[in-house]
Design a protein around this motif. Sequence first.
Motif, PDB file in Angstrom:
ATOM      1  N   LYS A 315       0.831  -1.203   0.000  1.00  0.00           N
ATOM      2  CA  LYS A 315       0.000   0.000   0.000  1.00  0.00           C
ATOM      3  C   LYS A 315       0.867   1.254   0.000  1.00  0.00           C
ATOM      4  O   LYS A 315       0.598   2.220  -0.728  1.00  0.00           O
ATOM      5  CB  LYS A 315      -0.918  -0.018   1.225  1.00  0.00           C
ATOM      6  CG  LYS A 315      -1.915   1.122   1.239  1.00  0.00           C
ATOM      7  CD  LYS A 315      -2.835   1.019   2.454  1.00  0.00           C
ATOM      8  CE  LYS A 315      -3.829   2.183   2.451  1.00  0.00           C
ATOM      9  NZ  LYS A 315      -4.733   2.119   3.631  1.00  0.00           N
ATOM     10  N   ILE A 316       1.931   1.222   0.848  1.00  0.00           N
ATOM     11  CA  ILE A 316       2.849   2.373   0.907  1.00  0.00           C
ATOM     12  C   ILE A 316       3.570   2.548  -0.428  1.00  0.00           C
ATOM     13  O   ILE A 316       3.689   3.659  -0.959  1.00  0.00           O
ATOM     14  CB  ILE A 316       3.855   2.197   2.056  1.00  0.00           C
ATOM     15  CG1 ILE A 316       3.131   2.228   3.406  1.00  0.00           C
ATOM     16  CG2 ILE A 316       4.923   3.295   2.003  1.00  0.00           C
ATOM     17  CD1 ILE A 316       4.015   1.847   4.585  1.00  0.00           C
ATOM     18  N   LEU A 317       4.053   1.431  -0.998  1.00  0.00           N
ATOM     19  CA  LEU A 317       4.761   1.490  -2.281  1.00  0.00           C
ATOM     20  C   LEU A 317       3.847   1.982  -3.399  1.00  0.00           C
ATOM     21  O   LEU A 317       4.257   2.749  -4.275  1.00  0.00           O
ATOM     22  CB  LEU A 317       5.326   0.112  -2.634  1.00  0.00           C
ATOM     23  CG  LEU A 317       6.535  -0.344  -1.810  1.00  0.00           C
ATOM     24  CD1 LEU A 317       6.881  -1.789  -2.132  1.00  0.00           C
ATOM     25  CD2 LEU A 317       7.735   0.567  -2.072  1.00  0.00           C
ATOM     26  N   SER A 318       2.589   1.558  -3.363  1.00  0.00           N
ATOM     27  CA  SER A 318       1.625   1.992  -4.376  1.00  0.00           C
ATOM     28  C   SER A 318       1.411   3.501  -4.304  1.00  0.00           C
ATOM     29  O   SER A 318       1.344   4.190  -5.335  1.00  0.00           O
ATOM     30  CB  SER A 318       0.300   1.251  -4.173  1.00  0.00           C
ATOM     31  OG  SER A 318      -0.651   1.688  -5.115  1.00  0.00           O
ATOM     32  N   ALA A 319       1.317   4.028  -3.070  1.00  0.00           N
ATOM     33  CA  ALA A 319       1.144   5.478  -2.897  1.00  0.00           C
ATOM     34  C   ALA A 319       2.378   6.235  -3.380  1.00  0.00           C
ATOM     35  O   ALA A 319       2.271   7.306  -4.006  1.00  0.00           O
ATOM     36  CB  ALA A 319       0.868   5.789  -1.425  1.00  0.00           C
ATOM     37  N   LEU A 320       3.560   5.659  -3.088  1.00  0.00           N
ATOM     38  CA  LEU A 320       4.803   6.306  -3.529  1.00  0.00           C
ATOM     39  C   LEU A 320       4.914   6.309  -5.057  1.00  0.00           C
ATOM     40  O   LEU A 320       5.337   7.298  -5.667  1.00  0.00           O
ATOM     41  CB  LEU A 320       6.013   5.595  -2.917  1.00  0.00           C
ATOM     42  CG  LEU A 320       6.199   5.765  -1.404  1.00  0.00           C
ATOM     43  CD1 LEU A 320       7.356   4.911  -0.913  1.00  0.00           C
ATOM     44  CD2 LEU A 320       6.444   7.229  -1.062  1.00  0.00           C
ATOM     45  N   ILE A 321       4.533   5.199  -5.675  1.00  0.00           N
ATOM     46  CA  ILE A 321       4.562   5.121  -7.144  1.00  0.00           C
ATOM     47  C   ILE A 321       3.642   6.173  -7.752  1.00  0.00           C
ATOM     48  O   ILE A 321       3.982   6.832  -8.741  1.00  0.00           O
ATOM     49  CB  ILE A 321       4.160   3.701  -7.607  1.00  0.00           C
ATOM     50  CG1 ILE A 321       5.272   2.701  -7.264  1.00  0.00           C
ATOM     51  CG2 ILE A 321       3.872   3.681  -9.112  1.00  0.00           C
ATOM     52  CD1 ILE A 321       4.871   1.256  -7.448  1.00  0.00           C
ATOM     53  N   LEU A 322       2.468   6.358  -7.137  1.00  0.00           N
ATOM     54  CA  LEU A 322       1.513   7.352  -7.628  1.00  0.00           C
ATOM     55  C   LEU A 322       2.100   8.760  -7.550  1.00  0.00           C
ATOM     56  O   LEU A 322       1.953   9.570  -8.475  1.00  0.00           O
ATOM     57  CB  LEU A 322       0.221   7.265  -6.808  1.00  0.00           C
ATOM     58  CG  LEU A 322      -0.975   8.066  -7.342  1.00  0.00           C
ATOM     59  CD1 LEU A 322      -1.376   7.575  -8.730  1.00  0.00           C
ATOM     60  CD2 LEU A 322      -2.159   7.957  -6.380  1.00  0.00           C
ATOM     61  N   LYS A 323       2.803   9.041  -6.445  1.00  0.00           N
ATOM     62  CA  LYS A 323       3.417  10.364  -6.290  1.00  0.00           C
ATOM     63  C   LYS A 323       4.537  10.581  -7.307  1.00  0.00           C
ATOM     64  O   LYS A 323       4.686  11.668  -7.866  1.00  0.00           O
ATOM     65  CB  LYS A 323       3.957  10.521  -4.868  1.00  0.00           C
ATOM     66  CG  LYS A 323       2.857  10.666  -3.825  1.00  0.00           C
ATOM     67  CD  LYS A 323       3.424  10.743  -2.423  1.00  0.00           C
ATOM     68  CE  LYS A 323       2.293  10.859  -1.395  1.00  0.00           C
ATOM     69  NZ  LYS A 323       2.799  10.893  -0.012  1.00  0.00           N
ATOM     70  N   VAL A 324       5.333   9.530  -7.541  1.00  0.00           N
ATOM     71  CA  VAL A 324       6.402   9.628  -8.545  1.00  0.00           C
ATOM     72  C   VAL A 324       5.809   9.857  -9.933  1.00  0.00           C
ATOM     73  O   VAL A 324       6.333  10.642 -10.729  1.00  0.00           O
ATOM     74  CB  VAL A 324       7.279   8.357  -8.526  1.00  0.00           C
ATOM     75  CG1 VAL A 324       8.247   8.352  -9.714  1.00  0.00           C
ATOM     76  CG2 VAL A 324       8.048   8.261  -7.224  1.00  0.00           C
ATOM     77  N   GLU A 325       4.699   9.180 -10.227  1.00  0.00           N
ATOM     78  CA  GLU A 325       4.044   9.357 -11.523  1.00  0.00           C
ATOM     79  C   GLU A 325       3.551  10.795 -11.704  1.00  0.00           C
ATOM     80  O   GLU A 325       3.608  11.358 -12.804  1.00  0.00           O
ATOM     81  CB  GLU A 325       2.876   8.377 -11.660  1.00  0.00           C
ATOM     82  CG  GLU A 325       3.332   6.947 -11.924  1.00  0.00           C
ATOM     83  CD  GLU A 325       2.167   5.972 -11.979  1.00  0.00           C
ATOM     84  OE1 GLU A 325       1.042   6.371 -11.587  1.00  0.00           O
ATOM     85  OE2 GLU A 325       2.378   4.829 -12.412  1.00  0.00           O
ATOM     86  N   LYS A 326       3.075  11.402 -10.608  1.00  0.00           N
ATOM     87  CA  LYS A 326       2.620  12.794 -10.680  1.00  0.00           C
ATOM     88  C   LYS A 326       3.784  13.733 -10.989  1.00  0.00           C
ATOM     89  O   LYS A 326       3.668  14.657 -11.802  1.00  0.00           O
ATOM     90  CB  LYS A 326       1.962  13.202  -9.358  1.00  0.00           C
ATOM     91  CG  LYS A 326       0.595  12.591  -9.147  1.00  0.00           C
ATOM     92  CD  LYS A 326       0.024  13.033  -7.808  1.00  0.00           C
ATOM     93  CE  LYS A 326      -1.323  12.364  -7.553  1.00  0.00           C
ATOM     94  NZ  LYS A 326      -1.871  12.733  -6.229  1.00  0.00           N
ATOM     95  N   ILE A 327       4.906  13.478 -10.311  1.00  0.00           N
ATOM     96  CA  ILE A 327       6.094  14.308 -10.570  1.00  0.00           C
ATOM     97  C   ILE A 327       6.556  14.124 -12.015  1.00  0.00           C
ATOM     98  O   ILE A 327       6.875  15.093 -12.718  1.00  0.00           O
ATOM     99  CB  ILE A 327       7.226  13.942  -9.589  1.00  0.00           C
ATOM    100  CG1 ILE A 327       6.823  14.325  -8.162  1.00  0.00           C
ATOM    101  CG2 ILE A 327       8.524  14.641  -9.980  1.00  0.00           C
ATOM    102  CD1 ILE A 327       7.772  13.816  -7.100  1.00  0.00           C
TER     103      ILE A 327
END
Length: 500
Positions: A315-327
């Motif tokens: 769940k944490i990794l999924s949220a981090l991936i989403l943030k990286v995708e936004k950047i």
Amino acid sequence: MDYRKKIKELEKEIKEKDKRIEELEKISDAFNRITEVFNEELKEADKTLKAYETLQEIILKEKIDNDKTVQAYEIVEELSNREKQEIEKFLKAQEAVNKLSFEELLHKENVLRKILEVNRNLSSILNTDILLHKILRYIIESVRAQRGIIFLKSENKLIPAIYLNFKKEDLNKNYFTYPQSQIYECVKTKESIFVVNHPIVDREEKISFMCIPLTYREKLLGVVYVDIISSTDTFSESDFSIGEIFCLQASVSLYNSILYSEIRRQNKELIKLINIKNEFINKMSEQLKAPLNHILDELRSLYKGGNLPVELRNKILSALILKVEKITNTVNKVINFVSLESSAEELFKDKIHIEELIDSILENYREEILNKNLNISVNIESECKTINGNKAIFKTILDELISNAIFYNKQGGMVTIKSSHTGEKYKFEVIDTGEGIKKEELSRIFEQFYRGQYAPALNQKGAGLGLYMVKSLVQSYGGTITVNSVEGEGSKFTVLIPAY
């Protein structure tokens, strides 16, 4: 007996034939002699004809020589007349000089000295407006003019840059029409024009004027016009000479001043571009720094967390991936904008499925949509489901408008996305029920680096480049973007792009 008779008859015939042959031979000899005589006469005729042609050539040559002699005489006569005219001019000039009094000669010398001194002073003035004012004032004083104008040439137009003792409305009066035509003649020929005592319609006074070009290295910078309107006073040849000398010197100062102004303008533009670049770098650094630090902190926590449950770790990794995708999405938008080549080939290279594109954009902001409990409505007309365009550009345009509608919306608000075909244009609408935009901010929201009042209040970080990029990209298609907004109720952005 019969044989003898026949033989005699044959002998008689033979004799007659021989006689005829002799006569024919005589005729032939006579014909040959006639032919010989004719040939001799023909030869004599040829000789006579050649003699005649030779005589004609001699006569023609003599005529040409006579013409040359006449032309040479005319040239000599013309040269003599020119010499006479030059001598007459010289004598008139000498007579004019002799007529000048000592005081007049002294005045002319003083004026020339003043011109040299004034031009030395002018060379130190780099402000074009101040320089033009001084040039016009000095020339009016030097040639005793009443009024004056300096016209500057700008993009093949003649603009009155400065005038003294003129009223602006004077330039449109009828009596100024004649000098105006002479001014344009001066521009065309780059030669001075000097007219004295020209009649003015419906007036007793007469106008005397000078049009003197301001040139530097054969480049026309402008024209000086000065005049006298009087029934008694006028310009002299001496005034005209002084005016030409002064303008010749002043042209150098004017050229240097114009060059200096252009260099200053270019320096200002360069400084402005440098400031924009620095501001852009600072804004982008600010926009990327916070989320990157947040991602880094979470990764460190995850690393130090030891044996976390797999479900929580994912769940944490999924949220981090989403943030990286936004950047990554933000960086890609900027890269697409900066590196865009607006050729027809680039603008229409892709087949774009609009519905799929919008769905992928909404998926990127799924977390924000859920957190704000937003209602999303998408309505795509059949004519707009597939269009020709640049997918990266359309994604940047729609992503920016949709993300703004999400981030600046209220809790439980509504985001409506529409696409339709009107006439020869595609129409895209993004409507939100957020805080809206203040009336005084509407004219500025498409400016570079501008951020609205509610951005800091809603804790929305950004460089203020989003809507500026959207407008620029829409315009690359020859399209338009407009906004209607009511503060406290929401905003509606409408994009119209030609359907090619």
